[in-house]
Write a protein that holds these residues in place. Structure first.
Motif, PDB file in Angstrom:
ATOM      1  N   VAL A 154       9.101  -2.206 -50.278  1.00 32.49           N
ATOM      2  CA  VAL A 154       8.420  -0.773 -49.826  1.00 32.49           C
ATOM      3  C   VAL A 154       7.167  -0.794 -50.271  1.00 32.49           C
ATOM      4  CG1 VAL A 154      10.587   0.558 -50.560  1.00 32.49           C
ATOM      5  CG2 VAL A 154       9.197  -0.343 -52.551  1.00 32.49           C
ATOM      6  N   ASP A 155       6.508  -1.848 -50.064  1.00 30.91           N
ATOM      7  CA  ASP A 155       4.742  -1.945 -50.162  1.00 30.91           C
ATOM      8  C   ASP A 155       4.086  -0.903 -49.345  1.00 30.91           C
ATOM      9  OD1 ASP A 155       5.908  -4.029 -48.336  1.00 30.91           O
ATOM     10  OD2 ASP A 155       4.038  -4.122 -47.854  1.00 30.91           O
ATOM     11  N   HIS A 156       4.751  -0.482 -48.118  1.00 27.74           N
ATOM     12  CA  HIS A 156       4.207   0.355 -47.307  1.00 27.74           C
ATOM     13  C   HIS A 156       4.270   2.040 -47.886  1.00 27.74           C
ATOM     14  CE1 HIS A 156       8.266   0.632 -46.319  1.00 27.74           C
ATOM     15  NE2 HIS A 156       8.125   1.498 -45.629  1.00 27.74           N
ATOM     16  N   ARG A 157       5.070   1.878 -48.843  1.00 26.21           N
ATOM     17  CA  ARG A 157       5.169   3.332 -49.457  1.00 26.21           C
ATOM     18  C   ARG A 157       4.448   3.386 -51.106  1.00 26.21           C
ATOM     19  NH1 ARG A 157       7.064   7.322 -46.337  1.00 26.21           N
ATOM     20  NH2 ARG A 157       8.661   7.983 -47.575  1.00 26.21           N
ATOM     21  N   MET A 158       3.749   2.442 -51.293  1.00 27.79           N
ATOM     22  CA  MET A 158       3.225   2.330 -52.695  1.00 27.79           C
ATOM     23  C   MET A 158       2.453   3.322 -53.109  1.00 27.79           C
ATOM     24  SD  MET A 158       0.474  -0.877 -52.831  1.00 27.79           S
ATOM     25  CE  MET A 158       1.642  -2.083 -52.253  1.00 27.79           C
ATOM     26  N   GLN A 159       1.728   4.124 -52.266  1.00 28.67           N
ATOM     27  CA  GLN A 159       0.895   5.401 -52.581  1.00 28.67           C
ATOM     28  C   GLN A 159       1.778   6.595 -52.651  1.00 28.67           C
ATOM     29  OE1 GLN A 159      -2.020   4.812 -54.397  1.00 28.67           O
ATOM     30  NE2 GLN A 159      -1.851   2.576 -54.048  1.00 28.67           N
ATOM     31  N   HIS A 160       3.050   6.757 -52.336  1.00 32.94           N
ATOM     32  CA  HIS A 160       3.477   7.812 -52.199  1.00 32.94           C
ATOM     33  C   HIS A 160       4.138   8.091 -53.556  1.00 32.94           C
ATOM     34  CE1 HIS A 160       3.176   7.007 -48.060  1.00 32.94           C
ATOM     35  NE2 HIS A 160       3.728   7.942 -47.710  1.00 32.94           N
ATOM     36  N   THR A 161       4.298   9.498 -53.762  1.00 38.17           N
ATOM     37  CA  THR A 161       5.169   9.986 -55.028  1.00 38.17           C
ATOM     38  C   THR A 161       6.479   9.870 -54.594  1.00 38.17           C
ATOM     39  OG1 THR A 161       4.531  12.077 -54.356  1.00 38.17           O
ATOM     40  CG2 THR A 161       3.200  11.209 -55.752  1.00 38.17           C
ATOM     41  N   PRO A 162       7.439  10.027 -55.790  1.00 39.97           N
ATOM     42  CA  PRO A 162       8.759  10.045 -55.573  1.00 39.97           C
ATOM     43  C   PRO A 162       9.385  10.973 -54.665  1.00 39.97           C
ATOM     44  CG  PRO A 162       8.244   9.763 -58.092  1.00 39.97           C
ATOM     45  CD  PRO A 162       7.097  10.072 -57.285  1.00 39.97           C
ATOM     46  N   ASP A 163       8.991  12.186 -54.572  1.00 42.26           N
ATOM     47  CA  ASP A 163       9.338  13.163 -54.058  1.00 42.26           C
ATOM     48  C   ASP A 163       9.180  13.060 -52.211  1.00 42.26           C
ATOM     49  OD1 ASP A 163       6.497  13.717 -54.565  1.00 42.26           O
ATOM     50  OD2 ASP A 163       6.635  15.285 -53.126  1.00 42.26           O
ATOM     51  N   ARG A 164       8.291  11.836 -52.045  1.00 40.72           N
ATOM     52  CA  ARG A 164       8.047  11.463 -50.680  1.00 40.72           C
ATOM     53  C   ARG A 164       8.941  10.158 -50.269  1.00 40.72           C
ATOM     54  NH1 ARG A 164       2.014  11.372 -49.308  1.00 40.72           N
ATOM     55  NH2 ARG A 164       2.990  11.184 -47.376  1.00 40.72           N
ATOM     56  N   LEU A 165       9.756   9.852 -51.211  1.00 41.94           N
ATOM     57  CA  LEU A 165      10.587   8.471 -51.088  1.00 41.94           C
ATOM     58  C   LEU A 165      11.983   8.789 -50.934  1.00 41.94           C
ATOM     59  CD1 LEU A 165       9.184   6.287 -53.865  1.00 41.94           C
ATOM     60  CD2 LEU A 165       8.553   6.293 -51.675  1.00 41.94           C
ATOM     61  N   SER A 166      12.787   8.052 -49.923  1.00 42.45           N
ATOM     62  CA  SER A 166      14.236   8.257 -50.143  1.00 42.45           C
ATOM     63  C   SER A 166      14.846   7.831 -51.236  1.00 42.45           C
ATOM     64  CB  SER A 166      14.644   7.623 -48.745  1.00 42.45           C
ATOM     65  OG  SER A 166      14.552   6.166 -49.136  1.00 42.45           O
ATOM     66  N   GLY A 167      16.183   8.205 -51.361  1.00 44.62           N
ATOM     67  CA  GLY A 167      16.960   7.693 -52.526  1.00 44.62           C
ATOM     68  C   GLY A 167      16.930   6.131 -52.550  1.00 44.62           C
ATOM     69  N   GLY A 168      17.234   5.673 -51.497  1.00 42.57           N
ATOM     70  CA  GLY A 168      17.087   4.015 -51.528  1.00 42.57           C
ATOM     71  C   GLY A 168      15.699   3.463 -51.888  1.00 42.57           C
ATOM     72  N   GLU A 169      14.591   4.065 -51.414  1.00 41.25           N
ATOM     73  CA  GLU A 169      13.623   3.764 -51.732  1.00 41.25           C
ATOM     74  C   GLU A 169      13.074   3.959 -53.263  1.00 41.25           C
ATOM     75  OE1 GLU A 169      10.969   4.411 -47.562  1.00 41.25           O
ATOM     76  OE2 GLU A 169      11.064   6.038 -48.947  1.00 41.25           O
TER      77      GLU A 169
END
Length: 232
Positions: free
Chosen positions: A149-164
């Protein structure tokens, strides 16, 4: 309650000190003024360095309760918990909190993250009390890469899926290089490919001497463990 294989270790004729010990643990909850339900009774576990133990069983069988007691997040009704031979009930609360932050990595089933913080910032949270955020940042990035999930490291939890979110929480649990990892259903929210990546990561930790205690329904995660307790 049945256990397969052994979770204890010896070295030659000398007993190796278990890194995590649960001795005669009973967990009971009051459900009414005159009624108490016992979910776990007389449970013993001695988990050695590099041990991989799994709690398997139906929902409500007490798996999460055992994990929380093992992590020092709850107190057993009867029995004791020791980390590297030290009874945690004997530790002052602030010492216990400090030890938990560095000695043990805990992953709850929901993969709870703090809203408003990025994935990277969430992973770095355990470094805040030790004032090592800057030094630990490269490791946090590497862990996010390992869990995919390194491509999502600057995203807040609300922008992540449950698995992420679950994988970010796993990276956070590993940040301080704990001696013990305690994980509640770490593959439950993941697709098969991601789940297999997490299983391989846990197995790799074991190979490097980290003790791992998980609760699982996933047959492949259960099969990866060296010993299994089935709670019925």
């Amino acid at each position: 309650m049945t256990t397969t294989h052994s979770a204890a270790a010896t070295s030659g004729s000398a007993t190796v000190h278990p890194v995590l010990t649960l001795a005669s643990v009973t967990i009971a909850y009051p459900v009414a003024l005159d009624r108490i339900v016992t979910v776990i009774e007389g449970y013993d576990l001695a988990l050695e360095v590099g041990g991989f133990h799994c709690l398997a069983g139906r929902s409500g069988s007490g798996k999460t309760s055992v994990l929380r007691v093992a992590a020092g997040l709850a107190t057993p009704t009867v029995g004791s918990v020791a980390w590297a031979g030290e009874r945690i009930a004997d530790l002052p609360e602030h010492v216990l909190a400090d030890r938990r932050n560095t000695f043990l990595g805990y992953l709850d089933q929901g993969g709870e993250l703090l809203p408003g913080l990025t994935a990277l910032e969430n992973v770095l949270l355990p470094a805040v009390p030790t004032r090592t955020v800057k030094r630990m940042t490269p490791r946090a990035v590497e862990l996010l890469e390992h869990v995919g999930v390194d491509h999502r490291m600057q995203h807040t939890p609300d922008r992540l899926s449950g698995g992420e979110r679950q994988r970010v929480a796993l990276a956070r649990a590993l940040l301080m290089e704990p001696a013990v990892v305690v994980a509640d259903e770490p593959t439950a929210s993941l697709d098969r490919e991601s789940a297999d990546t997490v299983i391989a990561l846990l197995a790799g930790l074991v190979d490097h001497g980290v003790a791992v205690l998980v609760a699982a329904h996933d047959p492949q995660l259960i099969a990866a463990a060296a010993s299994v307790t089935r709670l019925d």
